[in-house]
Scaffold this motif. Structure first.
Motif, PDB file in Angstrom:
ATOM      1  N   MET A 145      46.943  34.823  60.151  1.00  0.00           N
ATOM      2  CA  MET A 145      46.513  36.310  59.576  1.00  0.00           C
ATOM      3  C   MET A 145      45.406  36.217  58.511  1.00  0.00           C
ATOM      4  O   MET A 145      45.549  35.442  57.509  1.00  0.00           O
ATOM      5  N   ARG A 146      44.580  37.180  58.532  1.00  0.00           N
ATOM      6  CA  ARG A 146      43.688  37.072  57.580  1.00  0.00           C
ATOM      7  C   ARG A 146      44.041  37.344  56.135  1.00  0.00           C
ATOM      8  O   ARG A 146      44.901  37.913  55.855  1.00  0.00           O
ATOM      9  N   SER A 147      43.440  36.365  55.136  1.00  0.00           N
ATOM     10  CA  SER A 147      43.721  36.233  53.793  1.00  0.00           C
ATOM     11  C   SER A 147      42.800  36.237  52.969  1.00  0.00           C
ATOM     12  O   SER A 147      41.640  35.625  53.415  1.00  0.00           O
ATOM     13  N   PHE A 148      42.881  36.265  51.624  1.00  0.00           N
ATOM     14  CA  PHE A 148      41.712  36.211  50.770  1.00  0.00           C
ATOM     15  C   PHE A 148      42.299  35.294  49.446  1.00  0.00           C
ATOM     16  O   PHE A 148      43.424  35.254  49.161  1.00  0.00           O
ATOM     17  N   ILE A 149      41.326  34.547  48.930  1.00  0.00           N
ATOM     18  CA  ILE A 149      41.568  33.726  47.613  1.00  0.00           C
ATOM     19  C   ILE A 149      40.624  34.223  46.512  1.00  0.00           C
ATOM     20  O   ILE A 149      39.647  34.452  46.452  1.00  0.00           O
ATOM     21  N   LEU A 150      41.750  34.621  45.428  1.00  0.00           N
ATOM     22  CA  LEU A 150      41.016  35.297  44.270  1.00  0.00           C
ATOM     23  C   LEU A 150      41.276  34.288  43.213  1.00  0.00           C
ATOM     24  O   LEU A 150      42.414  33.692  42.783  1.00  0.00           O
ATOM     25  N   THR A 151      40.194  33.919  42.569  1.00  0.00           N
ATOM     26  CA  THR A 151      39.971  33.142  41.455  1.00  0.00           C
ATOM     27  C   THR A 151      39.478  34.000  40.233  1.00  0.00           C
ATOM     28  O   THR A 151      38.772  34.704  40.158  1.00  0.00           O
ATOM     29  N   ILE A 152      40.188  33.732  39.075  1.00  0.00           N
ATOM     30  CA  ILE A 152      39.808  34.471  37.837  1.00  0.00           C
ATOM     31  C   ILE A 152      39.471  33.428  36.585  1.00  0.00           C
ATOM     32  O   ILE A 152      40.589  32.525  36.337  1.00  0.00           O
ATOM     33  N   ARG A 153      38.596  33.836  35.771  1.00  0.00           N
ATOM     34  CA  ARG A 153      38.552  32.867  34.606  1.00  0.00           C
ATOM     35  C   ARG A 153      38.168  34.153  33.306  1.00  0.00           C
ATOM     36  O   ARG A 153      37.229  34.912  33.656  1.00  0.00           O
ATOM     37  N   CYS A 154      38.928  34.026  32.456  1.00  0.00           N
ATOM     38  CA  CYS A 154      38.613  35.110  31.230  1.00  0.00           C
ATOM     39  C   CYS A 154      39.091  34.705  29.877  1.00  0.00           C
ATOM     40  O   CYS A 154      39.930  33.679  29.845  1.00  0.00           O
ATOM     41  N   ARG A 155      38.985  35.280  28.951  1.00  0.00           N
ATOM     42  CA  ARG A 155      39.525  35.166  27.663  1.00  0.00           C
ATOM     43  C   ARG A 155      41.317  35.361  28.071  1.00  0.00           C
ATOM     44  O   ARG A 155      41.651  36.390  28.403  1.00  0.00           O
ATOM     45  N   ASP A 156      41.916  34.593  27.324  1.00  0.00           N
ATOM     46  CA  ASP A 156      43.424  34.870  27.427  1.00  0.00           C
ATOM     47  C   ASP A 156      43.878  35.854  26.517  1.00  0.00           C
ATOM     48  O   ASP A 156      43.326  36.443  25.655  1.00  0.00           O
ATOM     49  N   SER A 157      44.727  36.716  27.456  1.00  0.00           N
ATOM     50  CA  SER A 157      45.338  38.210  26.805  1.00  0.00           C
ATOM     51  C   SER A 157      46.651  38.442  27.277  1.00  0.00           C
ATOM     52  O   SER A 157      47.155  37.934  28.271  1.00  0.00           O
ATOM     53  N   VAL A 158      47.319  39.217  26.781  1.00  0.00           N
ATOM     54  CA  VAL A 158      48.484  39.734  27.007  1.00  0.00           C
ATOM     55  C   VAL A 158      48.261  40.712  28.449  1.00  0.00           C
ATOM     56  O   VAL A 158      47.596  41.508  28.130  1.00  0.00           O
TER      57      VAL A 158
END
Length: 286
Positions: free
Chosen positions: A1-14
């Motif tokens: 089944m078609r799927s996606f991979i999301l990667t995130i990089r940012c300043r840490d925060s609540v």
């Protein structure tokens, strides 16, 4: 089944995880796998999430990017969104020692390494017969007095094949600063020691001279600083005091094979995120 991979990089925060999950839920996405890490030293946040549309025909990559846009803006995120069925194109470089190359080609041929190997580059002819057997283009690029000329031809192979990753599988040439910069974050080297110990040439012999009790291998990203790039994976094996330096070399080859194959697979699955001089590696759960 078609799927996606999301990667995130940012300043840490609540609230980052909740905001991402809510945005994906609002876009009718089903989360399959998710990992995150807040690094206290750099105060950076890293996340890798695999998800699929609830209706496989309903939502495109562009739709998900649009749904995530408010969260990206709110937290100042650097995000990447990949389709998980995309097989990363890889060029491998090798010199005269073929064990790491052979291991990668075998795993690829057995469908145990989810990449497309689109070419092998070498400054020697020794590995041509093996590469030809696997049906992969072999590019013999001997070293010349003009190192930049040889590297330009190497980079031409990377460009014309569309390679997204270059793997130095015991390629016994030091890349120029210029080439390292061209391949930044897209070039993995296997070094035959447990870095940061025993950098440079003949590390097994250096280790033997120091009487070590374990020898290892390190897969790392290539940078202009020799053997100093961000480490992706390492492993070790015990050795005895009665072994020769040549025995260290023989024993270490198996460790090099495994460590490099893991690093290539994890990079291809977008499990490795750069964190300055270090990496965050989201290994697959057992």
């Amino acid at each position: 089944m078609r799927s996606f991979i999301l990667t995130i990089r940012c300043r840490d925060s609540v609230g980052i995880v909740a905001a991402v999950a809510s945005a994906l839920a609002a876009a009718d996405a089903f989360i399959v796998e998710s990992s995150h890490h807040g690094d206290t030293a750099s105060e950076m946040f890293f996340m890798r999430t695999v998800f699929r549309p609830s209706d496989v025909h309903a939502t495109s990559r562009a739709d998900f990017l649009q749904a995530l846009a408010p969260v990206v803006q709110q937290f100042g995120m650097d995000i990447q969104l990949y389709e998980s069925d995309h097989r990363m194109k890889v060029v491998i470089a090798v010199s005269r020692l073929g064990h790491c190359l052979n291991h990668l080609l075998h795993k690829w041929h057995a469908n145990e390494l989810d990449v497309d190997i689109v070419g092998v580059v070498s400054n020697h002819e020794d590995m041509r017969r093996m590469v030809d057997w696997f049906g992969i283009p072999f590019h013999h690029l001997p070293m010349t007095a003009d190192k930049h000329d040889q590297e330009d031809r190497f980079l031409d192979v990377v460009r014309t094949t569309g390679a997204e990753l270059t793997v130095l599988a015991r390629y016994m040439q030091v890349l120029s600063d210029r080439m390292c910069q061209r391949l930044e974050g897209r070039c993995i080297n296997i070094h035959h020691s447990f870095l940061p110990s025993f950098k440079g040439a003949r590390p097994y012999h250096q280790a033997h001279a120091r009487g070590v009790k374990v020898v290892g291998a390190t897969a790392h990203y290539v940078t202009p600083d020799l053997d100093e790039g961000p480490i992706i994976e390492q492993d070790v094996v015990r050795v005895g005091h009665g072994l020769s330096p040549e025995a260290f070399v023989k024993i270490g080859k198996d460790v090099e094979n495994v460590v490099l194959a893991r690093a290539v697979q994890w990079h291809a699955e977008h499990r490795v995120l750069l964190n300055g001089d270090r990496t965050v590696v989201f290994q697959q759960s057992a």
